[in-house]
Design an enzyme around this catalytic site. Structure first.
Site, short mmCIF file in Angstrom:
data_model
loop_
_atom_site.label_atom_id
_atom_site.label_comp_id
_atom_site.label_asym_id
_atom_site.label_seq_id
_atom_site.Cartn_x
_atom_site.Cartn_y
_atom_site.Cartn_z
N LYS A 47 0.81 -1.23 0.00
CA LYS A 47 0.00 0.00 0.00
C LYS A 47 0.84 1.27 0.00
O LYS A 47 0.50 2.24 -0.68
CB LYS A 47 -0.93 0.02 1.21
CG LYS A 47 -2.02 -1.05 1.17
CD LYS A 47 -2.96 -0.85 2.34
CE LYS A 47 -3.91 -2.02 2.50
NZ LYS A 47 -4.89 -1.80 3.57
N ARG A 158 6.27 5.87 17.12
CA ARG A 158 5.36 5.86 15.96
C ARG A 158 4.04 6.55 16.31
O ARG A 158 3.44 7.21 15.46
CB ARG A 158 5.09 4.43 15.49
CG ARG A 158 6.31 3.77 14.86
CD ARG A 158 5.95 2.40 14.33
NE ARG A 158 5.33 2.45 13.01
CZ ARG A 158 4.74 1.40 12.44
NH1 ARG A 158 4.68 0.24 13.05
NH2 ARG A 158 4.21 1.52 11.23
N GLY A 242 -13.87 -6.24 12.22
CA GLY A 242 -13.50 -5.47 11.02
C GLY A 242 -14.13 -5.95 9.72
O GLY A 242 -13.75 -5.45 8.65
#
Ligand code: NDP
Length: 277
Positions: A47, A158, A242
């Site tokens: 991606k 992060r 999900g």
């Protein structure tokens, strides 16, 4: 899910899965365009690198730093570019690849539908993780008007980086890099912890029990119920996995390729059958 939709829409196309080595991604995208494929979906680890490999990038893909859908396009009769899926075969004079991202839209539609929660404005949300999916979640929630985001990740740096990106784009959203002291309207697991049936919950169960957030969402859809969702259900939270995000990112991709409304119910039935039997 996609082939069921193509059948329902009477489109003479097929959706196929292909494994591509990271070093071959550029050639694979160019090859698919040369063969006049309608489009592509990309998944881990393609991606992010694809962002630099497509001829045009949609704003949302640029914002999310990732491309999950490519639409192949040809010059339209009135200027501009139109999807190959909507061009007559004899009108294809050249092909370019256009990168989109439908993951964040898929998540937003799933949250609204699964929790019957049409308006996310003002929400207090805890996002677990800081990878590509967490980034899509944090930026989409900020765009939908969430009031505060708590960003927690195993690798703190992060989460800090993600916080800086959200703040730069949506300065009104309050960002914290810890667990919410009180409760939350929504907790999202966007880590990969839970993909294995033996994985523990990514969030301390005492926090879930004592704070009882209203809604708990796990981006993981297989297994259907992770340890995290089990603990959340025991604590009395509304839960969803999900599968809805997967469904709606696919429905949005199909709409980009075909220009037709996706037959969502047919796609959902095919998807649930395929992942849960
Ligand atoms: P990335 O690899 O980009 O990010 C993985 C994240 O999980 C990082 O934040 C990482 O933390 C964290 N993590 C990994 N292992 C552990 C662990 N043992 N303990 C705690 N944290 C851990 O993956 P993605 O963001 O693309 O995907 C994340 C999840 O979302 C996956 O489970 C994926 O299947 C799911 N997903 C679902 C979609 C859907 O349609 N339903 C769409 C996209 C993703 P660190 O930074 O410390 O490494």
């Amino acid at each position: 899910m996609q082939n069921a939709a193509l059948g329902a829409l009477h489109l003479p196309w097929r959706y196929l899965a292909a494994e591509v080595r990271p070093g071959d991604l550029r050639a694979a995208i160019a090859g698919a365009g040369a063969m006049q494929f309608i489009g592509l979906n990309l998944t881990i680890p393609h991606k992010t690198p694809a962002l630099e490999m497509v001829d045009a990038v949609h704003e949302q893909a640029r914002l999310l730093g990732a491309v999950n859908t490519i639409v192949f396009e040809t010059p339209g009769p009135k200027g501009g570019w139109i999807p190959l899926g909507r061009a007559a075969d004899d009108r294809i004079t050249g092909v370019r690849s256009h990168g989109y991202n439908t993951d964040a839209e898929g998540l937003a539609r799933s949250l609204k539908e699964d929790f019957r929660w049409p308006d996310l404005r003002g929400a207090v949300v805890l996002v677990l993780g800081a990878g590509g999916a967490a980034r899509a979640a944090a930026l989409q929630l900020a765009a939908e008007g969430a009031a505060s985001l708590f960003l927690v990740n195993r690798t703190g740096a992060r989460a800090e980086q993600l916080a800086a990106e959200v703040t730069a784009r949506f300065p009104a959203v309050k960002i914290n890099l810890r667990l919410p002291p009180d409760s939350a309207d929504l907790v999202i697991n966007a880590t990969s912890l839970g993909l294995k049936a033996s994985d523990p919950s990514p969030l301390d169960q005492d926090w879930l029990k004592s704070r009882r957030p209203l809604r708990v969402y796990d981006m993981i859809y297989r297994p259907a119920e992770t340890a995290f969702l089990r603990a959340a259900a025991r604590a009395g939270c509304q839960t969803a996995n999900g599968a809805g995000m997967l469904l709606y990112q696919g429905a949005a991709a199909l709409e980009l390729w075909s220009g037709l409304p996706a037959p969502v119910d047919i796609m959902r039935a095919a998807l649930l059958k395929s992942i849960y039997g």
